[in-house]
Write an enzyme that holds these catalytic residues in place. Structure first.
Site, PDB file in Angstrom:
ATOM      1  N   ASP A   1     -56.893  36.019 -48.499  1.00 18.24           N
ATOM      2  CA  ASP A   1     -57.630  36.472 -47.310  1.00 18.24           C
ATOM      3  C   ASP A   1     -56.656  37.017 -46.273  1.00 18.24           C
ATOM      4  OD1 ASP A   1     -59.845  36.780 -45.523  1.00 18.24           O
ATOM      5  OD2 ASP A   1     -59.182  34.944 -44.504  1.00 18.24           O
TER       6      ASP A   1
ATOM      7  N   LYS B   1     -47.368  28.553 -52.584  1.00 21.30           N
ATOM      8  CA  LYS B   1     -46.587  27.707 -51.686  1.00 21.30           C
ATOM      9  C   LYS B   1     -46.199  26.472 -52.492  1.00 21.30           C
ATOM     10  CE  LYS B   1     -44.911  26.651 -47.578  1.00 21.30           C
ATOM     11  NZ  LYS B   1     -43.842  27.440 -46.917  1.00 21.30           N
TER      12      LYS B   1
ATOM     13  N   TYR C   1     -61.767  27.279 -49.565  1.00 16.20           N
ATOM     14  CA  TYR C   1     -63.068  27.798 -49.158  1.00 16.20           C
ATOM     15  C   TYR C   1     -64.222  26.980 -49.732  1.00 16.20           C
ATOM     16  CZ  TYR C   1     -61.582  32.244 -47.050  1.00 16.20           C
ATOM     17  OH  TYR C   1     -61.062  33.209 -46.233  1.00 16.20           O
TER      18      TYR C   1
ATOM     19  N   ASP D   1     -44.847  32.460 -47.237  1.00 15.13           N
ATOM     20  CA  ASP D   1     -44.294  32.789 -45.909  1.00 15.13           C
ATOM     21  C   ASP D   1     -43.307  33.947 -45.986  1.00 15.13           C
ATOM     22  OD1 ASP D   1     -42.597  31.109 -47.323  1.00 15.13           O
ATOM     23  OD2 ASP D   1     -42.026  29.874 -45.599  1.00 15.13           O
TER      24      ASP D   1
ATOM     25  N   ASP E   1     -55.508  41.317 -45.430  1.00 10.60           N
ATOM     26  CA  ASP E   1     -55.549  41.968 -44.116  1.00 10.60           C
ATOM     27  C   ASP E   1     -54.180  42.549 -43.763  1.00 10.60           C
ATOM     28  OD1 ASP E   1     -58.212  41.076 -43.804  1.00 10.60           O
ATOM     29  OD2 ASP E   1     -57.920  40.762 -41.649  1.00 10.60           O
TER      30      ASP E   1
HETATM   31  C1  IPM Z   1     -63.136  38.530 -46.173  1.00  8.23           C
HETATM   32  C2  IPM Z   1     -63.711  37.829 -44.962  1.00  8.23           C
HETATM   33  C3  IPM Z   1     -64.446  36.586 -45.428  1.00  8.23           C
HETATM   34  C4  IPM Z   1     -63.420  35.697 -46.119  1.00  8.23           C
HETATM   35  C5  IPM Z   1     -65.181  35.824 -44.312  1.00  8.23           C
HETATM   36  C6  IPM Z   1     -66.137  36.707 -43.573  1.00  8.23           C
HETATM   37  C7  IPM Z   1     -65.898  34.613 -44.864  1.00  8.23           C
HETATM   38  O1  IPM Z   1     -62.722  37.531 -44.041  1.00  8.23           O
HETATM   39  O2  IPM Z   1     -63.914  38.963 -47.021  1.00  8.23           O
HETATM   40  O3  IPM Z   1     -61.912  38.630 -46.264  1.00  8.23           O
HETATM   41  O4  IPM Z   1     -62.724  34.930 -45.459  1.00  8.23           O
HETATM   42  O5  IPM Z   1     -63.326  35.773 -47.342  1.00  8.23           O
HETATM   43 MN    MN Z   2     -60.729  38.317 -44.598  1.00  7.54          MN
END
Ligand code: IPM
Ligand code: MN
Length: 362
Positions: A231, A174, A129, A207, A235
């Protein structure tokens, strides 16, 4: 300074899409607990992300930067949307700049749902990032670097949280391919041996870990990983644990203010329709009281109120299967009502192990 000031200042960055709708419910919850617990909290609303690009041509304008740095905690809604796809300045850049500005390196993303109780600890200010980038018409580059102090400081968070929880940490990397992952594994192992030998540390490759998390989420507790893996995996963890609509986060640095925001994005497709689930935002308020404002009791009360609302099936469309669908504001109202009931009943709440203000100011 380890105490927050008598009237803490919360910088509220509602942002884009559903951000303002869920932030409105956060504000109502803050007002409700202020009254119930006899505290005062000042909410300062500031433009951020796409909204700030429209108004100031900058996703994180300098006056917002100054206000944020003077605050005790930052509440964030969501940023981004198709409207700014062609814009030379991206709303997301505001979020990355905010994290960097506050040195918010430890991103805590708890997921609690039925028999799942996970805590993703994501490194937030390093890796791909924030590495050097180039973009040419036919060639692009993103540099990934990590150094020992960066890995150690976030790993300490994972170990300290694990000590309050099950005592187990899985570190995800990884290392069969990436040099940064080889370093990551070595540093985490050495820190474990030197400072946390009483805890259980395992390592998994990202993975197969993703597969294991999708199929057997119940066997994990604290998950420690670098920025991009975190990230994606957070999710996934949210998806197996009740959905993004209820997943909060805290991003903490060496000092206040921390950043408290839902894991979900701006969901432009449902913005402005009172459909958004405010629970992730409200649980981020709970994390703000616990980790940012040194009021674990209030964080606990909000968590208990949210649990009771969810148990009563009062939920937005993302959570409902068959029953009545509630609007954003109705769910927020139900949490405020539940707070009123539980607080008068002696304010005794079960301690949840993801709590604990482990960060000190100054
Ligand atoms: C998160 C989001 C952010 C990230 C984006 C919006 C930059 O997806 O907070 O997980 O990738 O960190
Ligand atoms: Mn995210």
């Amino acid at each position: 300074m380890t105490e927050t000031r008598p009237t803490p200042i919360v910088a509220c960055l509602a942002g884009d899409g559903i951000g303002p709708e869920v932030m409105a419910e956060a504000g109502r919850v803050i007002e409700t607990v202020s009254e119930l617990f006899g505290i005062r909290v000042r909410q300062v609303h500031l433009p951020f992300g796409g909204e700030a690009i429209d108004r100031h041509n900058d996703p994180f304008p300098s006056h917002v930067r100054a206000a944020v740095k003077a605050s005790d905690a930052v509440l964030l809604g969501a940023v981004g949307g198709p409207r700014w796809n062609a814009s030379p300045r991206r709303p997301e850049q505001g979020l990355l700049d905010l994290r960097k500005e506050l040195d918010a390196f430890a991103n805590l993303r708890p997921v609690r749902h039925m028999d799942i109780d996970l805590m993703v600890v994501r490194e937030l200010t390093g890796g791909l990032y924030f590495g050097a980038k180039t973009l040419e018409p036919d060639r692009a580059m993103d540099m990934c670097t990590y150094d020992r102090p960066q890995i150690e400081r976030v790993a300490r968070w994972a170990f300290r949280l694990a000590r309050r929880r099950s005592g187990r940490v899985v570190s995800v990397d990884k290392q069969n391919v990436l040099a940064t992952s080889k370093l990551w594994r070595k540093v985490v192992s050495e820190l474990h041996e030197a400072e946390y030998p009483d805890l259980e540390l395992t390592h998994e490759l990202v993975d197969s870990f993703a597969m294991n998390l999708a199929t057997r989420p119940g066997r994990y507790d604290v998950i420690l990983t670098e920025n991009l893996f975190g990230d994606i995996l957070s999710d996934l963890a949210a998806a197996v644990g009740g959905g993004l609509g209820i997943a909060p986060s805290a991003s903490l640095g060496p000092e206040a203010p921390g950043i408290f925001e839902p894991v979900h994005g701006s969901a432009p497709d449902i913005a402005g329709q009172s459909e958004a689930n405010p629970i992730a935002m409200i649980m981020s308020v709970a994390m703000m009281f616990t980790h940012g404002l040194n009021r674990r009791d209030i964080g606990r009360a909000i968590t208990a109120a949210v649990d009771s609302v969810l148990a009563d099936g009062i939920a937005t469309s993302d959570q409902v299967s068959g029953g009545r669908v509630y609007a954003t504001w109705e769910v927020g109202q139900a949490v405020c009502d539940a707070l009123g009931h539980s607080s008068t009943a002696g304010a005794e709440f079960a301690e949840h192990p993801f709590e604990g203000r482990l960060v000190t100011r100054g």
